[in-house]
Design an enzyme around this catalytic site. Structure first.
Site, PDB file in Angstrom:
ATOM      1  CG  ASP A  30      -2.060   1.013   0.839  1.00  0.00           C
ATOM      2  OD1 ASP A  30      -1.977   2.066   1.112  1.00  0.00           O
ATOM      3  OD2 ASP A  30      -3.328   0.366   0.935  1.00  0.00           O
ATOM      4  CB  THR A  86     -13.208   0.047  -9.029  1.00  0.00           C
ATOM      5  OG1 THR A  86     -14.092  -0.809  -8.007  1.00  0.00           O
ATOM      6  CG2 THR A  86     -11.943  -0.740  -9.512  1.00  0.00           C
ATOM      7  CG  PHE A 152     -18.944 -13.454  -4.209  1.00  0.00           C
ATOM      8  CD1 PHE A 152     -19.808 -12.701  -5.085  1.00  0.00           C
ATOM      9  CD2 PHE A 152     -18.102 -14.131  -4.876  1.00  0.00           C
ATOM     10  CE1 PHE A 152     -19.842 -12.890  -6.221  1.00  0.00           C
ATOM     11  CE2 PHE A 152     -17.798 -14.332  -6.439  1.00  0.00           C
ATOM     12  CZ  PHE A 152     -18.773 -13.810  -7.060  1.00  0.00           C
ATOM     13  CD  GLU A 155     -18.089  -2.917   4.376  1.00  0.00           C
ATOM     14  OE1 GLU A 155     -17.885  -2.350   5.351  1.00  0.00           O
ATOM     15  OE2 GLU A 155     -17.897  -2.466   3.184  1.00  0.00           O
ATOM     16  CE  LYS A 204     -18.182  -7.890  -5.900  1.00  0.00           C
ATOM     17  NZ  LYS A 204     -18.706  -8.107  -4.478  1.00  0.00           N
ATOM     18  CE  LYS A 251     -33.817  -6.791  10.271  1.00  0.00           C
ATOM     19  NZ  LYS A 251     -35.005  -6.525  10.858  1.00  0.00           N
ATOM     20  CB  CYS A 260     -20.669  -3.845  -2.329  1.00  0.00           C
ATOM     21  SG  CYS A 260     -19.008  -4.369  -2.136  1.00  0.00           S
ATOM     22  CE  LYS A 263     -17.254   0.488  -5.599  1.00  0.00           C
ATOM     23  NZ  LYS A 263     -16.884  -0.651  -6.677  1.00  0.00           N
ATOM     24  NE  ARG A 327     -16.505   2.404   1.919  1.00  0.00           N
ATOM     25  CZ  ARG A 327     -15.680   1.351   1.258  1.00  0.00           C
ATOM     26  NH1 ARG A 327     -14.908   1.694   0.209  1.00  0.00           N
ATOM     27  NH2 ARG A 327     -15.467   0.201   2.105  1.00  0.00           N
TER      28      ARG A 327
END
Length: 441
Positions: A30, A86, A152, A155, A204, A251, A260, A263, A327
């Site tokens: 990084d 991205t 896949f 979080e 994806k 739900k 994800c 975006k 986010r």
């Protein structure tokens, strides 16, 4: 195997740590020096249950290291994973500048044939671009093979998902690349699905778009339920018993957020547009989600026509529980609108408050506990269904001026709130407990 991972965001870090846990020697690269210094000491830059423990374990066992030096990280690597961001362009397309730079860094620092695995979420055709960039800049005589291996991970349960996922998708155009990346992933014990590169890229986006569609669909049904006096929880349960539909992502709430779904849905609309196809269904999904995030403000305005000068407690700031990710969180829109209407906003989140302070309006105040947030408040809005919030003693709401709870995640039973004298408004359910749980037949 010796593997380098370029990028230590959410995907890159979890990928690197998980690969080290199954025995590979991983170097994560990084450009952020402060971030790398912290990771070298076992400090994770993101909150993810179980991640810090696995980081420390594998650092101590010499299978996991971090560096800012591309030459150091890439020279000895047999396989390189690209896991850079991205981000979304203004038109909704994916910004591939970081991916392109990673490809150039690989070409400039390897001294042998290489397999490059794309973990970043990228539009169909991007892996061909990556291969072209690397092959163009590689020293004469060296070859690159490129593999699409989309992630896949959810979080809040990413470490668990790494070892208990539904599938690992490998897209490649050579049996050699298939064989090597299959060997890399076999220790996870997760079913492997092999396909061509473009199909892997599309899997994806299609997966995330379908899940986002289920969320927006059930939220639209919940809004109709409110108008008709039906209970969305009974409806979604009855729907989910059909194996063709399934119970997950049914739900009702205030929509999806995170890195994800927002975006990727926009990116897929743009991908379709690039081949002159109008993805009308997905456009509707995006529009429904935008509307749903603001539904609590409408409910609050119905209960308190004037909120200027009122204290409003906001419980939960991250886009979902068990993460500090802000986010596309509904808390951004909700707190901004509350302040615009003149409210005094006091917020609480078990994990995400530090991140929130750099994102939310500076007029938002922060409490040390649920109790402090709701004390003397005129209303409490629930945005994230953290366990701490769902399991709070309902007596805490008696500290409000007059208990008024507007719940965007349906955390509490209607009967319990009614029995505690709380004016309770949720998503797709009656205000009164009279129409709750269907009696067994």
């Amino acid at each position: 195997m010796r593997i380098a991972v370029i990028g230590t965001g959410y995907v890159g870090l979890v990928t690197g740590v998980s690969l080290s846990e199954i025995g590979h020697h991983i170097t994560c690269i990084d450009v952020n020096e402060d971030k790398v210094a912290k990771m070298q000491n076992g400090i994770s830059p993101i909150y993810e249950p179980g991640l810090s423990e696995l980081m420390t374990k594998n650092i101590n066992e010499k299978r996991l290291s971090f560096t800012t030096d591309h030459q150091e990280g890439l020279q000895q690597a047999e396989i390189v994973y690209i896991a850079v961001g991205t981000p979304e362009n203004i038109d909704g397309s994916a910004d591939l500048s970081f991916v392109a730079q990673a490809a150039k860094d690989i070409a400039g620092n390897v001294e042998h044939n290489i397999i490059v695995v794309t973990k970043s979420t990228v539009p169909v055709g991007t892996n061909d671009m990556i291969k072209d960039i690397i092959q163009t800049h590689l020293p004469n005589g060296l070859m690159v093979e490129v593999v699409s291996n989309p992630e896949f991970l959810k979080e809040g349960s990413a470490i668990h998902d790494s070892f208990h996922g539904d599938r690992i998708v490998i897209g490649a155009d050579s049996e050699h690349a298939f064989s090597i990346i299959e060997q890399v992933n076999q220790p996870f014990g997760v079913p492997i699905f092999k396909t061509d590169i473009k199909s892997a890229e599309m899997i994806k986006y299609a997966s995330n778009a379908f899940l986002a569609t289920k969320i927006s669909f059930i939220n639209e049904i919940s809004n109709i339920c409110e108008l008709l006096g039906a209970n969305i929880e009974n409806v979604s349960t009855g729907m989910g018993l059909d194996q063709r539909i399934g119970s997950q992502f049914l739900k009702a709430g205030i929509g999806y957020g995170g890195s994800c779904f927002p975006k990727d849905t926009k990116a897929l609309i743009q991908i379709a547009g690039n081949v002159e196809y109008e993805f009308e269904l997905l456009k509707g999904v995006v529009n429904v989600n935008k509307k749903q995030q603001g539904i609590l403000i409408s409910k609050l305005n119905d209960c308190l026509p004037v909120i200027s000068g009122k204290k409003i407690a906001v419980l939960g700031l991250s886009f979902k529980p068990n993460t500090d990710d802000m986010r596309e969180s509904a808390s951004i829109l909700v707190t901004e609108e509350l302040i615009k209407q003149g409210a005094k906003v006091v917020a609480y989140d078990p994990i995400a408050m530090e991140n929130a302070k750099s994102i939310l309006n500076p007029l938002v105040q922060y409490a040390d506990s649920i109790e402090d947030a709701v004390e003397n408040s005129d209303a409490a809005l629930i945005l994230t269904d953290w366990s701490e919030i769902k399991n709070v003693e309902l007596a805490v709401f008696n500290k409000m001026k007059k208990p008024l709870v507007i719940d965007g995640r349906n955390c509490f039973a209607l009967k319990a709130m009614e029995n505690n004298g709380i004016d309770y408004h949720s998503i797709g359910r009656p205000v009164s407990a009279k129409l709750i749980e269907a009696a067994p037949i």
